[in-house]
Each structure stands twice: as C-alpha cells, then as structure tokens.
Design a protein around this motif. Structure first.
Motif, mmCIF file in Angstrom:
data_model
loop_
_atom_site.group_PDB
_atom_site.id
_atom_site.type_symbol
_atom_site.label_atom_id
_atom_site.label_comp_id
_atom_site.label_asym_id
_atom_site.label_seq_id
_atom_site.Cartn_x
_atom_site.Cartn_y
_atom_site.Cartn_z
ATOM 1 N N GLN A 74 0.838 -1.254 0.027
ATOM 2 C CA GLN A 74 0.008 -0.168 -0.138
ATOM 3 C C GLN A 74 0.859 1.250 -0.082
ATOM 4 O O GLN A 74 0.508 2.411 -0.667
ATOM 5 C CB GLN A 74 -0.952 0.185 1.209
ATOM 6 C CG GLN A 74 -2.045 -1.206 1.144
ATOM 7 C CD GLN A 74 -3.154 -1.060 1.996
ATOM 8 O OE1 GLN A 74 -3.149 -0.286 2.704
ATOM 9 N NE2 GLN A 74 -3.724 -2.187 2.155
ATOM 10 N N ALA B 259 -7.523 0.843 -5.995
ATOM 11 C CA ALA B 259 -6.654 2.117 -5.978
ATOM 12 C C ALA B 259 -6.387 2.432 -7.301
ATOM 13 O O ALA B 259 -6.244 3.586 -7.771
ATOM 14 C CB ALA B 259 -5.461 1.821 -5.019
ATOM 15 N N SER C 284 -8.117 5.956 -8.506
ATOM 16 C CA SER C 284 -7.268 7.038 -8.568
ATOM 17 C C SER C 284 -7.227 7.384 -10.070
ATOM 18 O O SER C 284 -7.151 8.587 -10.144
ATOM 19 C CB SER C 284 -5.667 6.804 -8.314
ATOM 20 O OG SER C 284 -5.127 5.686 -8.985
ATOM 21 N N SER D 183 0.903 4.091 -2.946
ATOM 22 C CA SER D 183 0.724 5.588 -2.786
ATOM 23 C C SER D 183 1.845 6.393 -3.407
ATOM 24 O O SER D 183 1.569 7.435 -3.683
ATOM 25 C CB SER D 183 0.995 5.755 -1.207
ATOM 26 O OG SER D 183 -0.229 5.121 -0.544
ATOM 27 N N ALA E 23 -8.023 2.076 -0.510
ATOM 28 C CA ALA E 23 -8.148 2.389 -1.634
ATOM 29 C C ALA E 23 -8.166 4.130 -1.677
ATOM 30 O O ALA E 23 -7.491 4.804 -2.568
ATOM 31 C CB ALA E 23 -9.001 1.665 -2.753
ATOM 32 N N CYS F 192 -2.250 5.815 -9.147
ATOM 33 C CA CYS F 192 -1.491 4.846 -8.839
ATOM 34 C C CYS F 192 -1.031 3.857 -10.369
ATOM 35 O O CYS F 192 -1.905 3.881 -11.227
ATOM 36 C CB CYS F 192 -2.176 3.951 -8.139
ATOM 37 S SG CYS F 192 -2.462 4.848 -6.626
ATOM 38 N N SER G 278 -5.366 6.691 -3.018
ATOM 39 C CA SER G 278 -5.529 7.757 -3.863
ATOM 40 C C SER G 278 -5.387 9.239 -3.323
ATOM 41 O O SER G 278 -5.159 10.082 -4.205
ATOM 42 C CB SER G 278 -6.828 7.542 -4.420
ATOM 43 O OG SER G 278 -7.124 6.097 -4.964
#
Length: 314
Positions: free
Chosen positions: A103, A292, A296, A107, A231, A271, A235
């Motif tokens: 994660q 994500a 995003s 990011s 997610a 992402c 984002s």
C-alpha cells in the motif's frame, strides 16, 4: 479563469477521452482480453521505448546540467507518501508488514507510461520531454528497489537471488532500454535520419493514443473490487498529498519553471498498475491495489485539472 479552464480542457479531455474509449470498448466486448494484452505489450515493449529514444536523441539538454532541486523535490514527496501509506495501513487498517509495503508502494508509485507520458507531453510539449523522460528513467528502478527491499528484507533478509531477479527485470525493461539507447545517441551525437527517422516517427506517433486506449482496457480488467478504505487513502496520498509536497518544494528549490511544473504533474499521476502486479507477486493486498488503480485513475480527471489550474497551465 474560464479561458484557462478551456485551455486545460483541450489538454485533459482528449487524454481521458481515449482512456474512456478503451474502457467502453472492453466493457462492450468490442475489444477482447487478447486485444488488451497485445496492445499493452506493444505500447510497453515498442511504441513508448521508441518515443523515448527519439525524444532524447533529438532533445536539447540543459547546458547547466540537471537541476538537483528537481530530484530532491520529487523523491522527497514520493518517499514521504510511501512512508505515510505504510504507517496508515498498519495503524488505521491493521494490515501486516507486507501488505503495508504494497500500500505504501501504491501511494508513491505513479502511472508514468500510460498516463504521465501522454498527459505531460500534451501539456508541455517538447520542452517538458527531457525532465519527463529523465524522471521516468529513475522512477521505476528506485521505487521497485525500495519496495522489494522492504517487502523481502523484513522476513529473512534480502537475498542475492532477489537482487539478481530485480536487476534482470530492470536491465531488460523496454522503457529503460529506450532511455539507455536515447542517452547513448545523445552522447555520441547521433540523430536519426532518412527512412529510419520516418519509421521511428510513425512508431512514436502511435505511442500516446495506444497507451491511453490500452489503459482504458486495463481498467476494465482491474475494477474496483472492494477494500475501499485503503483504496481511498492511497488515492488521496497519490493525487493530493504527493503533488502538494512536490509543489511546495519546487517553489523553494532551484530549477527551471517547466521542470518544476513537470515534477508536480508527474507526482499528481494516478497509481500505477505495477502496484497491482507487485501485490499479485506477493499474494497480498490485491483487492486494495486493484481498487486504488481504478479509483485514482478515474479521480485524476478532476485532480489533474485542479493541479493544472494551480500551475497556470494554459
């Protein structure tokens, strides 16, 4: 304001329009799974590497050298949101170390090839190409090495086999091969000409539209599957926090204005699909990373427009 919005729409609308076209073509079944895979391989393996090679071979590099503030601004933001993503994953969502690394990686790792290259070239033209491709050259290796070391080092220490696999992947990466070839051409003074240049021009011209349609096809393959909390956080970090940090630093560190704007827009990209692929490799965080990527990318239509307004892109 209205004039600037109209100018930004001319930059953003064609880019996201082609992404939407690819998504609808996949959703309707007009283009099948094999078309999505084939187009993605063509973009990543041939069209974009040729575009990068051609651009770097023909580009005018800054005489004063690369501004060090550019690198500090971008990667300070990338490392900070990587760390924030990891901490939030552990503290807010109670995930383990490996999933927290995934994660954090999601990011901080941007979709450079399928969104960044088309959007930045559309916004800044040839002047933005050099800072864009120089950043593309080091972005993936640095972020992949960091994620791999954090993911595998926590369990049993990073092995020689891990670094060999990572080195082989980066050495044979088509995007990086295009950058290496373009750099060599620039150093030796070689500029393509004649029939070879015409061939390269045709391939390079196909890179942007094919990349965008390919991304639209991919978004149908990687839908929002759940795990919405992580997610949303990923984002937010990617589309808001990362470019905000880079924007603040580019205002105080020395670099040409176009380089500063490219760094901010690069940071504002959604992402990358590499986050989903990394999650698949380690069999953890797959749902959050897939969600994500799609979330995003959809949200970036609005957030990128806001960043263009802030930067005064017209």
């Amino acid at each position: 304001m209205l004039t600037q919005l109209g100018a930004i729409a001319l930059v953003v609308a064609p880019v996201f329009g082609l992404i939407g076209l690819g998504f609808l073509a996949s959703l309707s079944g007009h283009l099948r799974e094999r078309a999505a895979e084939g187009l993605s391989e063509y973009v990543f393996g041939l069209a974009v590497p040729v575009l990068i090679f051609k651009t770097l071979a023909e580009a005018e590099l800054p005489r004063e050298g690369q501004p060090w503030g550019y690198w500090i601004a971008y990667f300070t933001g990338a490392f900070l949101v990587f760390a924030l993503g990891m901490v939030a994953s552990k503290k807010l969502f109670g995930r383990g170390h490996l999933e927290s690394v995934i994660q954090g990686f999601a990011s901080g790792q941007a979709n450079t090839v399928f969104v960044g290259v088309p959007l930045i070239l559309q916004a800044f033209g040839p002047e933005g190409a050099v800072p864009l491709f120089l950043l593309v050259a080091v972005h993936l290796p640095i972020m992949m090495v960091l994620a791999t070391v954090l993911a595998e080092g926590a369990a049993a220490g990073v092995s020689v086999t891990t670094f060999k696999r990572l080195g082989r992947m980066l050495t044979l990466n088509p995007i990086l091969l295009g950058i290496y070839a373009g750099g060599i051409a620039k150093l030796t003074g070689y500029v393509p000409g004649g029939v070879f240049k015409q061939t390269l021009d045709m391939l390079a011209a196909s890179a942007v539209p094919c990349a965008l349609v390919s991304l639209g096809l991919a978004l149908h393959r990687y839908p929002i599957r759940g795990d919405i909390g992580p997610a949303l956080l990923i984002s937010t970090l990617k589309l808001g926090v990362h470019p905000a940090i880079v924007y603040a630093l580019t205002r105080v560190l020395p670099m040409p204005p176009v380089w500063a704007d490219v760094a901010v827009v690069f940071a504002a990209m959604p992402c990358g699909i590499n986050a989903y692929l990394l999650a698949h490799r380690y069999k953890v965080g797959i749902t959050a990373s897939a969600s994500a990527v799609s979330l995003s990318t959809a949200a970036s239509l609005f957030t990128v427009t806001i960043w263009f307004l802030i930067l005064g892109v017209s």
